[in-house]
Design an enzyme around this catalytic site. Sequence first.
Site, PDB file in Angstrom:
ATOM      1  N   THR A 109      15.858  72.339  -9.320  1.00  0.00           N
ATOM      2  CA  THR A 109      15.563  72.466 -10.750  1.00  0.00           C
ATOM      3  C   THR A 109      16.798  72.782 -11.587  1.00  0.00           C
ATOM      4  O   THR A 109      16.703  72.912 -12.807  1.00  0.00           O
ATOM      5  CB  THR A 109      14.504  73.561 -10.977  1.00  0.00           C
ATOM      6  N   GLY A 110      17.949  72.925 -10.954  1.00  0.00           N
ATOM      7  CA  GLY A 110      19.175  73.199 -11.693  1.00  0.00           C
ATOM      8  C   GLY A 110      19.681  71.983 -12.449  1.00  0.00           C
ATOM      9  O   GLY A 110      19.267  70.846 -12.199  1.00  0.00           O
TER      10      GLY A 110
ATOM     11  N   GLN B 151      22.639  70.435 -12.441  1.00  0.00           N
ATOM     12  CA  GLN B 151      23.377  69.468 -11.648  1.00  0.00           C
ATOM     13  C   GLN B 151      22.445  68.613 -10.795  1.00  0.00           C
ATOM     14  O   GLN B 151      22.548  67.389 -10.759  1.00  0.00           O
ATOM     15  CB  GLN B 151      24.374  70.222 -10.761  1.00  0.00           C
TER      16      GLN B 151
ATOM     17  N   LYS C 216      10.600  79.675  -6.300  1.00  0.00           N
ATOM     18  CA  LYS C 216       9.810  78.828  -7.189  1.00  0.00           C
ATOM     19  C   LYS C 216       8.834  77.946  -6.416  1.00  0.00           C
ATOM     20  O   LYS C 216       9.140  77.439  -5.345  1.00  0.00           O
ATOM     21  CB  LYS C 216      10.723  77.944  -8.054  1.00  0.00           C
TER      22      LYS C 216
ATOM     23  N   GLU D  48      43.626  60.051   2.725  1.00  0.00           N
ATOM     24  CA  GLU D  48      44.758  60.590   1.977  1.00  0.00           C
ATOM     25  C   GLU D  48      45.485  61.628   2.827  1.00  0.00           C
ATOM     26  O   GLU D  48      45.178  61.820   4.013  1.00  0.00           O
ATOM     27  CB  GLU D  48      44.284  61.201   0.660  1.00  0.00           C
TER      28      GLU D  48
ATOM     29  N   HIS E 295      42.355  67.591  -4.831  1.00  0.00           N
ATOM     30  CA  HIS E 295      41.267  67.927  -3.912  1.00  0.00           C
ATOM     31  C   HIS E 295      41.612  69.174  -3.121  1.00  0.00           C
ATOM     32  O   HIS E 295      42.766  69.419  -2.787  1.00  0.00           O
ATOM     33  CB  HIS E 295      41.017  66.789  -2.926  1.00  0.00           C
TER      34      HIS E 295
END
Length: 639
Positions: free
Chosen positions: A51-52, A54, A77, A208, A251
């Site tokens: 439910t956030g 993001q 919840k 990388e 990163h």
Amino acid sequence: MLRHTVLRGRPVGGAIRKRDFGSTKRRLGYEDTIENLRIGKDTRVIFQGFTGRQATANAKESLAWGTNIVGGVTPGKDGEHLGKPVLPTVREAMKQLKPDATGIYVAAHQAPAAIEEAIEAEVPLIVAVAEHIPIHDIMRIHSILKTQSKSRLVGANAPAVASTTRAGLGQSLCIGMGGDVLAGTNFVDALKIFENDEDTKGIVLIGEIGGWAEIEAADWIKDYRKRNSNPKPISALIGGVNAAPGRVMGHAGAFTLPGEPDALMKIKALEQAGVTVVNHPEKFGDAMKTLLGSSGRASSGSSATGSQRRGMHTMRSRPTREVLTKISSQKRSLHIRENLALDLLREKGINASEYSGTGRRRMLAVGVDRSGRSPCIIASPASIPENPHKESKRFLFDYRRGFDPIRAAAVAEHLHLAESAKESLPKLINGLIDLFKKKEALILETLFVERLGDLKVVGANFTFDDAAFRSTKRQADIHALRRIEDEDPQEVEAEEDGIVYIKFAGDGNIGTLVNGAGLAMNTVDALADAGGKAANFLDTGGKATSETVKKSFQVILQDERVKVIFVNIFGGLTLGDMIANGVLLAFKELEMRIPVVVRIRGTNEEEGQRIIAESGLSLHAYDDFEAAAAKAIELANSS
């Protein structure tokens, strides 16, 4: 990333079947969870942190792509969200919803507990999205993963894809390995899945600097090509050829630890294994079309505008396209002055002082082994201070159980210690490990000499995990040892706005502004290949905004060497028109006196390019990278 991996036609099995080895029974372990990576359109997915903000944003997009989201979890919840059930625990979700995979969309400081909850509930596939999870939390999680055979971790920091689509090639499955220091799944794990996968006709590998994963992949590919008469073609990209030595390139895991291979070594290994290496993501499409055609594996009747052909497997160690997330800073490590490092050792009761100039110096360190996903002792008997990692050897140990004292004898043997000094070694090892764990270090490197049967530390190079403080406020005392005056003021200024800016030494004259660390490294490398010289590395973060673009310009313009600014934006969650407006805003408010070349690809790219082209300002809009790079180099050299 889950929303990109919906093109397969097979469901994931919930439990791993035991194999019949006849009379010989093998104990199941983490290796047996590799098959859990085989997800498809029927894969039942839950989101943790459902439910956030993001998770909601990503779930909406995933549902639009066709991902079979069956519900989610938010602690405490019950109810419904986006038309799907919400449950208070992952264990309850496993009972009621029977998911095959979970996407963890919570903040970095909450992610370790969420991952552990998913492991305890035996969710087959766990995809962790958050970046900058404290590395010691991740090492503890890997220690747990090695003891079970039900759950497979992808990430942390694990989204993915986009250049093959333009060439008319679809994707069979995309795996974002993760951009953090320790990934739950590596290249070889994924290659094993696709060796015999009928849907996969070719493979794209994006890596990388940092770690050995690409070298290990090259070794696997060599063996694969030997045992297969018609191997699947593989193309690869390795970012960081021109990375600043000793720096974290955006990163969390994009840096080279002592003793690890650099980008050129990885490229050479892959080429020797028969892999076609490109220098920019844009070139994957043409490269793979050529390789698929010559291999006889290409399907017929597809185009970029028509029904897309499946068959491309994409796996990357770091994402070009970041997830929607807000972090205060993308800095990962904290390096402290040597005198402060020696103070920490003395507080541990370790004999330590500056080198007097006499005695053979040898190296002993505690660090992170990325391949083993665990901490390790690093020892070298080399006496050359300029190359302390010559002849170095690693001794891995379990994060929770610690270093076995019996193995100290093997370390002493490798260091060529005198008999009288061997008894002092365990004290030094234990002191370093204790400091490493309690203060959440990334690497504690020492140089020591033998003194009358004792070991004396005469040099220290200590780096700590900055995320431990930034995401959880742990290690405030270590963070207080940071000395801003030792750092570049422009880099510090950028950091305050969540921008990673690294000023390169030399005569670079092209300022670069890019969203995404991987793409930023690729941009610098590709400019160099085309004859240009980048003055900096700049990663706005995956979710670039008009304001971050403006602030990025401000930082770049403080470098008097810069004659042109090259903006290279790949729009996923970042909108091309928003970036274009940000460029115009910066151009006007900062009274720009140098030209700007803008390449925008991805979401709303046409509108973004139109805004730039019709601005009437000294802006040059392109959608092709090579054309844009050539223009930037031309303008830089003519100024």
